[in-house]
Design a protein around this motif. Structure first.
Motif, mmCIF file in Angstrom:
data_model
loop_
_atom_site.group_PDB
_atom_site.id
_atom_site.type_symbol
_atom_site.label_atom_id
_atom_site.label_comp_id
_atom_site.label_asym_id
_atom_site.label_seq_id
_atom_site.Cartn_x
_atom_site.Cartn_y
_atom_site.Cartn_z
ATOM 1 N N GLY A 153 0.900 -1.099 -0.129
ATOM 2 C CA GLY A 153 -0.038 -0.019 -0.033
ATOM 3 C C GLY A 153 0.831 1.351 -0.040
ATOM 4 N N PRO A 154 0.298 2.283 -0.233
ATOM 5 C CA PRO A 154 1.064 3.648 -0.350
ATOM 6 C C PRO A 154 1.191 4.372 1.027
ATOM 7 N N VAL A 155 2.108 5.309 1.222
ATOM 8 C CA VAL A 155 1.909 6.083 2.220
ATOM 9 C C VAL A 155 1.247 7.435 2.118
ATOM 10 N N THR A 156 0.117 7.654 2.948
ATOM 11 C CA THR A 156 -0.878 8.597 3.122
ATOM 12 C C THR A 156 -0.518 9.512 3.997
ATOM 13 N N LEU A 157 -0.334 10.838 3.559
ATOM 14 C CA LEU A 157 -0.142 11.898 4.537
ATOM 15 C C LEU A 157 -1.541 12.762 4.520
ATOM 16 N N PRO A 158 -1.498 13.632 5.742
ATOM 17 C CA PRO A 158 -2.604 14.448 5.710
ATOM 18 C C PRO A 158 -2.700 15.433 4.675
ATOM 19 N N GLU A 159 -3.922 15.974 4.384
ATOM 20 C CA GLU A 159 -4.169 17.017 3.312
ATOM 21 C C GLU A 159 -3.226 18.174 3.481
ATOM 22 N N GLY A 160 -2.481 18.619 2.492
ATOM 23 C CA GLY A 160 -1.500 19.798 2.572
ATOM 24 C C GLY A 160 -0.313 19.370 2.782
ATOM 25 N N CYS A 161 0.093 18.064 2.685
ATOM 26 C CA CYS A 161 1.449 17.537 3.155
ATOM 27 C C CYS A 161 1.812 16.975 1.717
#
Length: 324
Positions: free
Chosen positions: A50-58
């Motif tokens: 799976g991917p690395v998911t960062l918070p919105e705006g990152c």
């Protein structure tokens, strides 16, 4: 009977893997201007696609992975438009039974354990103070100082030039002292925000200082030939030390030092840098002493200075290019 035995043996790895407890560690350090560094260590069996998911705006800036077969280590640098706050979530491609999450911020540190993570998703929390003795903090920052100098190729290249510029150990000690005083002063001033500079042009000038030192070491063939040159070198080395100290301060700030440990962090990180520097100088002088023939020593020194000067030139051009 034989078929049953073969089937039983085939199932053993599955049963064994089911009993393995997958434990991982995640450490997030807050830097300046919305910059973050995340270090992850986990069993390779827990890694998913799976991917690395960062918070919105990152946005991801750098990603590195190292797989030793049994364990996997990952380092992520990412930047956010604003500082992460409680509730912002990060998802990692890991399937773990438990994970220790450590977040370091200037206002405090948070440590917690998550269980049954598939995939590993955790939310940022408001920092709380983790109580530890000053000896524990001192040992931590001392180690970080040694690691920083060991990984700081530009700083090591500068010190190597000093070793090749000056052959007499007393003069070398004087030069290293001037460099140490310079970077200790500027490191303290920058760390406590008395002096604020842009790091991009500073890093470019640090690279340029390496080129200058390599040139001087080659032109003077191991030792300045007059007192004026010796004094000039001493002053210039001290001035370059001021520049290098700004780089040390930036590295220390990126560790997310809590307010109550700022004095300890500055003192012992600097001591760690000095310890690593002394070890490196000892290694260089020992290596030079093992080369008995003066002609061979000159060849090795010249070759090293050519490599250092070339690397310094490359770093200078590369860092100047980022300014545009």
């Amino acid at each position: 009977m034989r078929r049953k035995l073969i089937a039983l043996l085939a199932l053993l790895p599955t049963w064994a893997s089911a009993d393995v407890f997958l434990q991982g560690d995640v450490e997030i350090t807050t830097g300046e201007y919305g910059e973050y560094q995340m270090l992850v260590t986990a069993p390779a069996a827990g890694l998913t696609s799976g991917p690395v998911t960062l918070p919105e705006g990152c946005q991801m800036v750098r990603e590195q992975r190292y797989d030793s077969g049994r364990n996997v280590s990952m380092a992520f640098d990412f930047a956010c438009e604003t500082h992460l706050t409680a509730g912002d979530a990060i998802q990692l491609p890991l399937r773990l039974d438990a994970a220790t999450i450590l977040t370091r911020e200037t206002s405090g540190t948070t440590r917690r354990v998550l269980t049954g993570a598939d995939p590993l998703v955790f939310e940022m929390q408001a920092p709380t103070m983790v109580q530890r003795s000053w000896l524990e903090a001192a040992a931590d920052y001392f180690r970080e100082g040694i690691l920083h100098i060991a990984e700081g190729w530009d700083h090591l290249a500068f010190v190597l030039c000093l070793c090749l510029l000056v052959r007499r150990w007393r003069r070398l000690l004087l030069m290293i002292t001037a460099f140490t005083i310079g970077h200790s002063v500027s490191m303290a001033l920058s760390f406590f925000d008395v002096v604020t500079v842009s790091m991009a042009p500073t890093e470019a000038v640090i690279a340029l200082s390496i080129v200058w030192m390599a040139r001087e070491a080659m032109l003077n063939n191991g030792e300045p030939n007059n007192e004026y040159a010796r004094v000039t070198h001493l002053i210039v080395v001290g001035a370059f030390g001021l520049l290098h100290g700004l780089g040390f301060a930036s590295a220390l700030k990126s560790l997310g030092v809590v307010a109550t440990e700022r004095a300890i962090a500055l003192a012992f990180f600097n001591l760690g840098v000095e310890a690593g520097q002394i070890l490196f100088v000892g290694l260089v002088l020992t290596s030079l002493a093992l080369i008995r023939l003066p002609a061979a020593k000159r060849v090795v020194s010249t070759a090293a200075l050519v490599v250092i000067g070339s690397a310094g030139s490359f770093w200078t051009i590369e860092r100047l290019a980022t300014l545009s």
